[in-house]
Design an enzyme around this catalytic site. Structure first.
Site, PDB file in Angstrom:
ATOM      1  N   ASP A 231       0.827  -1.205   0.000  1.00 14.01           N
ATOM      2  CA  ASP A 231       0.000   0.000   0.000  1.00 14.01           C
ATOM      3  C   ASP A 231       0.866   1.263   0.000  1.00 14.01           C
ATOM      4  O   ASP A 231       1.813   1.371   0.791  1.00 14.01           O
ATOM      5  CB  ASP A 231      -0.879  -0.006   1.260  1.00 14.01           C
ATOM      6  CG  ASP A 231      -1.815   1.183   1.318  1.00 14.01           C
ATOM      7  OD1 ASP A 231      -2.654   1.302   0.418  1.00 14.01           O
ATOM      8  OD2 ASP A 231      -1.701   1.994   2.270  1.00 14.01           O
ATOM      9  N   GLU A 291       1.467  -0.795  -5.215  1.00  9.07           N
ATOM     10  CA  GLU A 291       0.554   0.303  -5.539  1.00  9.07           C
ATOM     11  C   GLU A 291       1.437   1.485  -5.926  1.00  9.07           C
ATOM     12  O   GLU A 291       1.741   2.365  -5.123  1.00  9.07           O
ATOM     13  CB  GLU A 291      -0.344   0.681  -4.354  1.00  9.07           C
ATOM     14  CG  GLU A 291      -1.454   1.618  -4.806  1.00  9.07           C
ATOM     15  CD  GLU A 291      -2.051   2.477  -3.703  1.00  9.07           C
ATOM     16  OE1 GLU A 291      -3.104   3.078  -3.928  1.00  9.07           O
ATOM     17  OE2 GLU A 291      -1.462   2.567  -2.608  1.00  9.07           O
TER      18      GLU A 291
HETATM   19  O1  TEU Z   1      -4.022   4.465  -1.610  1.00 14.74           O
HETATM   20  C1  TEU Z   1      -2.955   5.373  -1.736  1.00 14.74           C
HETATM   21  C2  TEU Z   1      -3.316   6.497  -2.575  1.00 14.74           C
HETATM   22  O2  TEU Z   1      -2.463   7.121  -3.161  1.00 14.74           O
HETATM   23  C3  TEU Z   1      -4.767   6.808  -2.624  1.00 14.74           C
HETATM   24  O3  TEU Z   1      -5.034   7.416  -1.412  1.00 14.74           O
HETATM   25  C4  TEU Z   1      -5.208   7.673  -3.703  1.00 14.74           C
HETATM   26  O4  TEU Z   1      -4.401   8.812  -3.808  1.00 14.74           O
HETATM   27  C5  TEU Z   1      -6.610   8.102  -3.420  1.00 14.74           C
HETATM   28  O5  TEU Z   1      -7.361   6.993  -3.007  1.00 14.74           O
HETATM   29  C6  TEU Z   1      -7.225   8.722  -4.623  1.00 14.74           C
HETATM   30  O6  TEU Z   1      -8.586   8.628  -4.576  1.00 14.74           O
HETATM   31  C7  TEU Z   1      -3.926   3.473  -0.655  1.00 14.74           C
HETATM   32  C8  TEU Z   1      -5.223   2.695  -0.571  1.00 14.74           C
HETATM   33  O7  TEU Z   1      -5.464   2.048  -1.790  1.00 14.74           O
HETATM   34  C9  TEU Z   1      -6.317   3.622  -0.179  1.00 14.74           C
HETATM   35  O8  TEU Z   1      -7.550   2.970  -0.152  1.00 14.74           O
HETATM   36  C10 TEU Z   1      -5.984   4.165   1.184  1.00 14.74           C
HETATM   37  O9  TEU Z   1      -6.931   5.134   1.548  1.00 14.74           O
HETATM   38  C11 TEU Z   1      -4.592   4.785   1.228  1.00 14.74           C
HETATM   39  O10 TEU Z   1      -3.611   3.961   0.625  1.00 14.74           O
HETATM   40  C12 TEU Z   1      -4.152   4.983   2.655  1.00 14.74           C
HETATM   41  O11 TEU Z   1      -3.809   3.758   3.222  1.00 14.74           O
END
Ligand code: TEU
Ligand code: CA
Length: 568
Positions: A231, A291
């Site tokens: 993540d 990610e």
């Molecule tokens: O997402 C990381 C991230 O970059 C996202 O927050 C993105 O920028 C955002 O969702 C845009 O809409 C990860 C996870 O996939 C996300 O669900 C989490 O909220 C985030 O990390 C924090 O852990």
């Protein structure tokens, strides 16, 4: 002589020790030498929304377990389960308070072990979500860290004095809105949180953090987990001097100034760390999925590692974010990831972005367009990661009233930014109440389209999106050219039709995708490929095979998918 014998003995002992210490190890490659994850289809499950076994309105581990037959029959080889660890649920599990347990709302570790065991019997591997950038403030590490400036865990997080009373240490902005710094009166310092206040960033410069987190991965590998989705991995490190980020013109959806995250995003240290995390993964033949929000091919290439020693599967979000049905743009993005030399990872949607059904659909031909998208990302060279419900044509169901919003981003950004609830609604199993997800009111409402777009109904309908996915996934698992073939773009100037060959030894598969709402004519001269006189054998098409014509004169219906095997 004795020396040689001793060496042999030593090697034998070492081999057997290895066999004993890594019970989770599975056969790492197929007879052609490909790692298992190159031939696997991955499927993202948002556990709150997949299936509710105890009817409390929230999906759970047993719910996943109960649907393994469905996943196997669909053609899924690995499931990535988004966080199901104990968590206050500030960010629906992405705020972890204990990395080595299951949240009671999702079940128990015992339920997880059952799932792992049943999944193995279904030949489905499990990928866990590793939220490594931050924890919840309820994690015991943070509780101790916050308790005093001299606590054992103080340096496990990023604490700093403000610039002046009431002024945070620098200008960094949180992805969830406002300053990325939270003042804590117990110790009169600020802690850093890239995401919500309830998600303090870990200090990866501290070797104790590194070791504890590596042990977390071992904990799950030993339980049979086949890998992790990492993540927010771009954000692991911050500038030690915490310099201010450059400000850009204008404001973002959450009303904060736009800025370049120069000093807190994709620092070079991330790559050093990933090589170490990879070494631990290699002890267990595990895969790391990233990610990885990259801006260009160089950034994406870096994530594979200079010696292929970082992330095996960095997701290509540049492909994912094309956001319009454009043959030109997809062709360019495919060429882009192909040019990195790495193994591509294709995703068209996830729990953070509006469903692909809506992003690519034109509102009239959405089912056909969903098939075009599947026809593309499931036949390219690389590994696809599906998002649950994509195979049904599930649509977004955005909240209409602020009081219904659950996602912290939607709460902060309403009404301009409605947040991510819309793409996280319950899986649509059938046309009974709550789409068969739960007998209780689900935590998020199902869209009205569940009546037509659900598993039970689509299984019956030979023209459904689901049946198309099933056929496509079966093809993908059996055609050597789709598994192992190279990628060769065809008809590269065509703005409407995306065409390519996947070639493997004497086999080739031709994929032709009409991305326009108009009838299209295309012709292919494959003499350079030695396939000039090859006869196409239709494998899968959305229009009558006979109406397509021959490779030197093809006629495609609007949004048609045509896939054929060409043999010399
Ligand atoms: O997402 C990381 C991230 O970059 C996202 O927050 C993105 O920028 C955002 O969702 C845009 O809409 C990860 C996870 O996939 C996300 O669900 C989490 O909220 C985030 O990390 C924090 O852990
Ligand atoms: Ca439940």
């Amino acid at each position: 002589m004795l020396g040689t014998f001793k060496n042999v003995l030593f090697i034998l002992v070492a081999i057997s020790a290895l066999a004993i210490t890594s019970p989770a190890q599975k056969i790492s490659s197929d007879p052609r030498g490909h790692e298992w994850w190159k031939h696997s289809v991955f499927y993202e499950i948002y556990p709150r929304s997949f299936a509710d076994s105890n009817n409390d309105g929230i999906g759970d581990i047993k719910g996943i377990d109960a649907h393994l037959d469905y996943l196997r029959d669909l053609g899924v080889d690995a499931i990535w389960i988004t966080p199901c660890y104990p968590s206050p649920q500030v960010d629906f599990g992405y705020d972890v308070s204990d990395y080595e347990n299951i949240d009671p709302m999702y079940g128990t570790l015992n339920d997880f072990d059952h799932l792992a065991n049943d999944a193995r019997k279904h030949n489905i591997r499990i990928i866990m979500d590793f939220v490594l950038n931050h924890t919840s403030p309820q994690h015991q590490w943070f509780r101790d860290s916050a308790s005093s400036r001299n606590s054992k865990h103080r340096d496990w997080y990023i604490w700093r004095d403000g610039k002046a009373p009431g002024v945070p240490p620098n200008n960094w902005i949180s992805g969830f809105g406002g300053s990325a710094w939270q003042f804590d009166s117990t110790t009169s310092q600020y802690y850093y949180h890239f995401f919500a206040v309830g998600q303090p960033d870990l200090n990866w410069r501290n070797p104790a953090v590194e070791n504890a987190m590596f042990d977390v991965t071992r904990f799950w590998y030993k339980r049979g987990v086949a890998g992790f989705r990492l993540d927010a991995v771009d954000l692991l490190f911050e500038d030690p001097e915490l310099r201010d980020n450059p400000i850009l013109e204008g404001k973002n959806d959450l009303g904060d100034p736009n800025m370049v995250n120069k000093y807190n995003d994709k620092l070079p240290e991330v790559h050093t760390e990933l090589t170490k995390l990879r070494m631990v993964a290699d002890e267990y033949d595990a895969v790391l999925i990233g990610e990885t929000y990259t801006a260009n091919r160089e950034e994406l290439k870096e994530y594979y590692g200079g010696r292929n020693d970082e992330i095996q599967m960095p997701m290509d979000f540049m492909f994912c974010e094309v956001n319009k049905l454009s043959a030109r743009e997809f062709r360019a993005q495919i060429a882009n990831v192909e040019s990195t030399g790495g193994w591509p990872v294709y995703v068209i949607g996830n729990h953070d972005m509006a469903r692909s059904y809506n992003r690519y659909g034109d509102g009239v031909h959405n089912d056909q367009i969903a098939k075009v998208m599947a026809g593309m990302y499931l036949t390219l060279r690389g590994t696809p990661i599906m998002y649950y419900g994509e195979e049904l044509g599930m649509e977004n169901n955005d909240p209409v009233r602020k009081e219904d919003v659950k996602d912290p981003i939607g709460i902060a950004g309403w009404p301009g930014e409605k947040g991510r609830d819309g793409e996280r609604t319950p899986m649509q199993w059938n046309d009974s109440t709550n789409a068969g997800f739960s007998q209780a009111k689900p935590w998020l409402p199902v869209p009205a389209s569940y009546k037509t777009h659900n598993v039970a109904r689509e299984l019956e309908d030979p023209n459904s999106v689901l049946r198309f996915y099933k056929q496509l996934l079966a093809l993908r698992h059996h055609e050597p050219a789709l598994l192992d073939g190279d990628y060769l773009a065809l008809d590269q100037d065509n703005p409407d039709v995306l065409s390519y060959l996947r070639r493997y030894n004497n086999d080739a598969v031709l994929v032709v995708l009409n991305m326009s709402g108009k009838q299209q004519k295309v012709r292919f001269d494959l003499s350079a490929q030695g396939l000039a006189s090859a006869k196409p054998i239709t494998l899968l098409t959305t229009q009558g095979a006979s109406s397509v014509g021959s490779i030197d004169q093809m006629s495609l219906d609007p949004f048609a998918v045509y896939i054929a095997r060409l043999s010399r």
